[in-house]
Design a protein around this motif. Sequence first.
Motif, PDB file in Angstrom:
ATOM      1  N   LEU A 136       0.820  -1.208   0.000  1.00 11.49           N
ATOM      2  CA  LEU A 136       0.000   0.000   0.000  1.00 11.49           C
ATOM      3  C   LEU A 136       0.858   1.264   0.000  1.00 11.49           C
ATOM      4  CD1 LEU A 136      -2.800  -1.115   2.503  1.00 11.49           C
ATOM      5  CD2 LEU A 136      -2.967  -0.912   0.004  1.00 11.49           C
ATOM      6  N   ARG A 140      -0.094   2.845  -3.401  1.00 12.63           N
ATOM      7  CA  ARG A 140      -1.163   3.796  -3.155  1.00 12.63           C
ATOM      8  C   ARG A 140      -0.746   4.983  -2.299  1.00 12.63           C
ATOM      9  NH1 ARG A 140      -3.721   4.714  -5.972  1.00 12.63           N
ATOM     10  NH2 ARG A 140      -5.682   5.176  -4.929  1.00 12.63           N
ATOM     11  N   ALA A 219     -10.523   7.919  -5.247  1.00 16.67           N
ATOM     12  CA  ALA A 219      -9.788   7.514  -6.444  1.00 16.67           C
ATOM     13  C   ALA A 219     -10.676   7.514  -7.678  1.00 16.67           C
ATOM     14  CB  ALA A 219      -9.166   6.141  -6.238  1.00 16.67           C
ATOM     15  N   ASP A 251     -11.194   2.800  -1.204  1.00 20.43           N
ATOM     16  CA  ASP A 251     -10.288   2.766  -2.364  1.00 20.43           C
ATOM     17  C   ASP A 251     -10.583   1.530  -3.205  1.00 20.43           C
ATOM     18  OD1 ASP A 251      -8.215   3.980  -3.821  1.00 20.43           O
ATOM     19  OD2 ASP A 251      -6.738   2.616  -2.978  1.00 20.43           O
ATOM     20  N   GLY A 254      -8.802   1.576  -6.873  1.00 22.56           N
ATOM     21  CA  GLY A 254      -7.736   2.550  -7.059  1.00 22.56           C
ATOM     22  C   GLY A 254      -6.609   2.083  -7.957  1.00 22.56           C
ATOM     23  N   GLU A 255      -6.483   0.749  -8.141  1.00 30.51           N
ATOM     24  CA  GLU A 255      -5.385   0.248  -8.983  1.00 30.51           C
ATOM     25  C   GLU A 255      -5.654   0.407 -10.475  1.00 30.51           C
ATOM     26  OE1 GLU A 255      -5.472  -2.702  -5.409  1.00 30.51           O
ATOM     27  OE2 GLU A 255      -6.940  -1.797  -6.755  1.00 30.51           O
ATOM     28  N   ALA A 265      -3.586   7.799  -2.331  1.00 24.08           N
ATOM     29  CA  ALA A 265      -4.631   7.725  -1.317  1.00 24.08           C
ATOM     30  C   ALA A 265      -4.681   9.011  -0.500  1.00 24.08           C
ATOM     31  CB  ALA A 265      -4.384   6.531  -0.396  1.00 24.08           C
TER      32      ALA A 265
END
Length: 440
Positions: A136, A140, A219, A251, A254-255, A265
């Motif tokens: 993370l 992120r 995101a 999230d 978010g990827e 983030a």
Amino acid sequence: MTALREAITSGRLAPGTRLPPYRTLAVDLGLARNTVGEAYAELVAEGWLTARQGSGTRVAPRATPLPAKDPVRRVAAPAPRPVYDFMPTSPDASAFPRSAWLASSRRALNGAPSDALGVGDPRGRVELRTALAEYLARARGVRTAPHRIVVCAGFAHALRILGEVLDGAVAVESYGLAFHRSLLTGGGLRTVPLTVDADGARTAELDSVDAGAVLLTPAHQFPTGGPLSARRRTAAVDWARATGSVVLEDDYDGEFRYDREPVGAVQGLDPDRVIYLGSTSKSLSPALRLGWLVLPDGLVDEVVAVKGVRELWTGVFDQLTLADFIARGAYDRHVRLMRRTYRRRRDRLVAVLAERAPHIAVSGIAAGLHAVLDLPPGTEQETVRAAGRHGLALAGLDTFRHPLSGMPPREGLVIGFGAPPDHAFNGALDALCAALPPAP
């Protein structure tokens, strides 16, 4: 054994009926005598039959005789399953990395310490929390340590826990999953809607809201699309600092970004005021039931107390497998592969609509696994019904609107392009175009 039980329970074999000797029945059925003898013995032990020397084997008497004929129960036929799935919350189940996951599972099982087979730590296995802290931070921009991570059985479980930790009201986005709002209200909290536009939730409205927390999808706003602007991210964190409140950061995808740089983030702006929630539901599979809470130090003990004194929710071997999967880079490789796959499907969706339905505007497509199709006024409900007639499962935008929202209603479809596998994608697009309203 199954046939005899059914004959007794249906009344076809009445109490006292004598059964043929097991040797005779064995010959008739072409079975070994021992097989039939053991079946008789098991049914005697279960109380279905009685066996006495000289009397043979008989159906056991019953205190209450069974009716001669069971009443016919009419069961409603199940609704037909859709041919194509364009629901916005599903990834491609056929793309799960089975071989890589199996390899990690074998390594995790072979290398599991003995204490892993005992009573589970409610925070989750340290191996997974350590792997998550590293991943993370790298992927992120999350600032945390293993002791501040609590493993949960998916996002819904994490939100349910927070519903018991928080009190008062929670500000939420005017468009979002009703299921998530119900988890908060189920914990005794009120939800207060914030206006949503192209830059995400209008966090400036928090100053006029009596809430102790706000739930955001920074995101990629769900479902309208688009990231929360930098100015509004800062405003949310400043509000939390000034009021002693917390930001809940969902999230969920978010990827997956396509036409823009990664958006870090919000948690990285203030780890003491932002609770980060993530899961494997979109990146791998919702069937894994694996998620996590990244918490401020002051909330860890309270969250663990609510979760329970031992791990009751998430299997330890799935946790160890995911830890190995992340540590060996398999998670990164799978996310990169699926990012390319989903981008290709998104591009195909946009191209087909531009060719066959140019009057339908498409938005929210720079990231994530769904797109929003704007519809002419008064056509959303009929379009959803038409999609069902074409074997297509999809969601209307109105189903995500907070019932107390003051925003003007917006009519549209939320199209999840993650679920249909590649071989079915063109067919799903054909069904979608057939269901859309014609150009005015």
